[in-house]
Design a protein around this motif. Structure first.
Motif, PDB file in Angstrom:
ATOM      1  N   PHE A   1      -0.252  13.872   7.766  1.00  0.00           N
ATOM      2  CA  PHE A   1       0.654  13.198   6.852  1.00  0.00           C
ATOM      3  C   PHE A   1      -0.150  12.249   5.981  1.00  0.00           C
ATOM      4  N   LEU A   2       0.492  11.744   4.938  1.00  0.00           N
ATOM      5  CA  LEU A   2      -0.123  10.766   4.042  1.00  0.00           C
ATOM      6  C   LEU A   2       0.666   9.464   4.121  1.00  0.00           C
ATOM      7  N   LEU A   3      -0.015   8.389   4.488  1.00  0.00           N
ATOM      8  CA  LEU A   3       0.595   7.069   4.549  1.00  0.00           C
ATOM      9  C   LEU A   3       0.404   6.373   3.205  1.00  0.00           C
ATOM     10  N   MET A   4       1.493   5.876   2.623  1.00  0.00           N
ATOM     11  CA  MET A   4       1.421   5.284   1.287  1.00  0.00           C
ATOM     12  C   MET A   4       0.878   3.861   1.297  1.00  0.00           C
TER      13      MET A   4
ATOM     14  N   PRO B   1       7.863  17.305   1.922  1.00  0.00           N
ATOM     15  CA  PRO B   1       6.765  16.396   1.582  1.00  0.00           C
ATOM     16  C   PRO B   1       6.125  15.800   2.831  1.00  0.00           C
ATOM     17  N   ARG B   2       4.832  15.550   2.757  1.00  0.00           N
ATOM     18  CA  ARG B   2       4.099  14.977   3.888  1.00  0.00           C
ATOM     19  C   ARG B   2       3.821  13.498   3.691  1.00  0.00           C
ATOM     20  N   VAL B   3       4.453  12.872   2.708  1.00  0.00           N
ATOM     21  CA  VAL B   3       4.166  11.475   2.368  1.00  0.00           C
ATOM     22  C   VAL B   3       5.119  10.551   3.121  1.00  0.00           C
ATOM     23  N   ILE B   4       4.562   9.653   3.936  1.00  0.00           N
ATOM     24  CA  ILE B   4       5.342   8.659   4.682  1.00  0.00           C
ATOM     25  C   ILE B   4       5.327   7.359   3.893  1.00  0.00           C
ATOM     26  N   SER B   5       6.488   6.881   3.511  1.00  0.00           N
ATOM     27  CA  SER B   5       6.580   5.643   2.719  1.00  0.00           C
ATOM     28  C   SER B   5       6.445   4.425   3.621  1.00  0.00           C
ATOM     29  N   HIS B   6       5.275   4.282   4.214  1.00  0.00           N
ATOM     30  CA  HIS B   6       5.035   3.178   5.143  1.00  0.00           C
ATOM     31  C   HIS B   6       3.535   3.010   5.308  1.00  0.00           C
ATOM     32  N   SER B   7       3.134   1.899   5.955  1.00  0.00           N
ATOM     33  CA  SER B   7       1.714   1.658   6.226  1.00  0.00           C
ATOM     34  C   SER B   7       1.274   2.252   7.544  1.00  0.00           C
ATOM     35  N   TYR B   8       2.236   2.583   8.397  1.00  0.00           N
ATOM     36  CA  TYR B   8       1.926   3.211   9.675  1.00  0.00           C
ATOM     37  C   TYR B   8       3.056   4.173  10.025  1.00  0.00           C
ATOM     38  N   CYS B   9       2.902   4.906  11.111  1.00  0.00           N
ATOM     39  CA  CYS B   9       3.875   5.928  11.484  1.00  0.00           C
ATOM     40  C   CYS B   9       5.048   5.302  12.217  1.00  0.00           C
ATOM     41  N   GLU B  10       6.004   4.836  11.463  1.00  0.00           N
ATOM     42  CA  GLU B  10       7.239   4.295  12.027  1.00  0.00           C
ATOM     43  C   GLU B  10       8.218   5.432  12.257  1.00  0.00           C
ATOM     44  N   HIS B  11       9.031   5.321  13.293  1.00  0.00           N
ATOM     45  CA  HIS B  11       9.870   6.435  13.741  1.00  0.00           C
ATOM     46  C   HIS B  11      10.758   6.999  12.637  1.00  0.00           C
TER      47      HIS B  11
ATOM     48  N   GLY C   1      19.387  -0.443   5.119  1.00  0.00           N
ATOM     49  CA  GLY C   1      18.936  -1.419   4.130  1.00  0.00           C
ATOM     50  C   GLY C   1      18.496  -0.803   2.829  1.00  0.00           C
ATOM     51  N   GLN C   2      19.289   0.097   2.263  1.00  0.00           N
ATOM     52  CA  GLN C   2      18.898   0.776   1.027  1.00  0.00           C
ATOM     53  C   GLN C   2      18.797  -0.186  -0.154  1.00  0.00           C
ATOM     54  N   ASN C   3      19.503  -1.312  -0.113  1.00  0.00           N
ATOM     55  CA  ASN C   3      19.474  -2.252  -1.231  1.00  0.00           C
ATOM     56  C   ASN C   3      18.304  -3.233  -1.166  1.00  0.00           C
ATOM     57  N   ILE C   4      17.563  -3.219  -0.070  1.00  0.00           N
ATOM     58  CA  ILE C   4      16.412  -4.106   0.082  1.00  0.00           C
ATOM     59  C   ILE C   4      15.184  -3.428  -0.534  1.00  0.00           C
ATOM     60  N   PRO C   5      14.433  -4.125  -1.401  1.00  0.00           N
ATOM     61  CA  PRO C   5      13.234  -3.517  -2.006  1.00  0.00           C
ATOM     62  C   PRO C   5      12.280  -2.980  -0.948  1.00  0.00           C
ATOM     63  N   THR C   6      11.769  -1.794  -1.201  1.00  0.00           N
ATOM     64  CA  THR C   6      10.920  -1.134  -0.206  1.00  0.00           C
ATOM     65  C   THR C   6       9.676  -1.940   0.117  1.00  0.00           C
TER      66      THR C   6
END
Length: 356
Positions: free
Chosen positions: A12-15, A171-181, A265-270
């Motif tokens: 995967f790719l961590l963003m 897609p293999r892109v994880i929108s996180h700094s680490y592998c969160e569940h 929390g969709q309204n909270i900035p990523t």
């Protein structure tokens, strides 16, 4: 059908922190500094407690567990985060991703269990000092340790099995700094209801039950403290409880925020969500050795011993500065032992100070 034939990607790719890619290089410096402080603090705590016989007591055994858990949490995530920020090394293997996820979530559950055990230890020490040694025996401490580890591993192992069996073909892109569940599960193709429900139930069970019992322990502690006739002892104990409550809030609040914003929390900035999730793995491990270790007088005295070892009267001066109303023993080891025995025999001021 082709999706299921190729359901397990090789990587995967961590963003990192989405939306803050331009500042990744500079954000890495405070992250690295906090990581170094966490490593030094927790290794120092482990070394001092294991090498000082006078600290082989239940309270310090729990501190060792907390330090070990914090080292695993930070080391399983921060090096990869720094490699993303500094070297743009975004790729992580599927097996490594699942392993990282397991360490993060299972050891977070263990940390919550240790915080509960420490609250119980302080409740016994302050509210039932004469029964402390008969309640918290080595056998009881071993059972508590085993329960903490079994609960953490047992709750998260089924979740990791469910994650590993999900098909991933998008897609293999994880929108996180680490592998969160949930960040990983959102990439799966198919029904993720089981992961969703089990994840919420596990987190709510761990944090909810531990928070309730910790709150009950500290309510009983406050009741005992407020009944003390000594104003100084009361203030010291309140200060101690305040420090512990602060570190509990620091541990629980970002974790719950990260967990529930992934779902609702969709309204909270990523970038805010991801940044707080990263700090959750850094700030508590950095602060725990300071609040739970360096503020404990016996540990601080052991760490500072080399600085005043050449002065034969300095140990007595150090002890007199801490406990001016109690005659000083002849050696620092005797200081630790006698202080703890005085606490167990119901001296309110020392018991409150020792619980610090």
């Amino acid at each position: 059908m082709s999706c299921y034939n190729h359901s397990t990607p090789s990587s995967f790719l961590l963003m990192g922190i989405p939306g803050m890619e331009a500042t990744h290089f500079w954000i890495a410096f405070p992250f690295c500094a906090m990581y170094v402080v966490a490593l030094l603090g927790n290794f120092t705590l482990l070394f001092v407690i294991t090498t000082e016989p006078s600290l082989h007591l239940p309270m310090y055994y729990f501190l060792c567990m907390l330090a070990g858990i914090d080292l695993v949490l930070t080391t399983s995530t921060v090096p990869k985060i720094l490699s993303i920020f500094w070297f743009r090394s975004h790729e992580i293997g599927f097996e490594c991703c699942v392993a990282q996820m397991f360490f993060i979530h299972s050891f977070s559950a263990m940390e919550s269990g240790v915080l509960l055990a420490m609250a119980f230890d302080r409740y016994i020490a302050i509210c039932k000092p004469l029964r402390y040694t008969t309640i918290l025996t080595n056998a009881v401490i071993a059972k508590i340790r085993l329960a903490v580890f079994v609960r953490g591993i047992g709750l998260l192992t089924p979740l990791m099995c469910m994650v590993s069996r999900l098909p991933y073909c998008g897609p293999r892109v994880i929108s996180h700094s680490y592998c969160e569940h949930m960040a990983l599960v959102k990439l799966a193709y198919g029904d993720i209801t089981a992961n969703y429900v089990y994840g919420i139930m596990a987190a709510t069970f761990v944090v909810g039950s531990d928070s309730i019992f910790i709150a009950i322990s500290y309510i009983q502690i406050l009741r005992a403290v407020l009944s003390l006739s000594s104003r100084d002892a009361c203030l010291k104990s309140l200060s101690t409880c305040g420090s512990h409550v602060c570190i509990i809030l620091v541990s629980y609040t970002p974790a719950l925020f990260s967990f529930y914003t992934q779902r609702w929390g969709q309204n909270i900035p990523t970038h805010i969500h991801i940044l707080l999730a990263d700090l959750y793995l850094l700030v508590p491990p950095m602060l725990n050795p300071i609040i739970y270790g360096m503020k404990t007088k016996q540990i601080r005295g052991r760490v500072l011993r080399p600085w005043y070892k050449t002065d034969p009267t300095s140990e007595t001066k150090f002890y007199t500065l801490i406990y001016p109303s109690i005659p000083p023993p002849n050696h620092l080891a005797s200081i630790c032992i006698s202080t703890y025995l005085l606490a167990l025999n119901g001296c309110p001021s020392v018991a409150a100070a020792d619980s610090n």
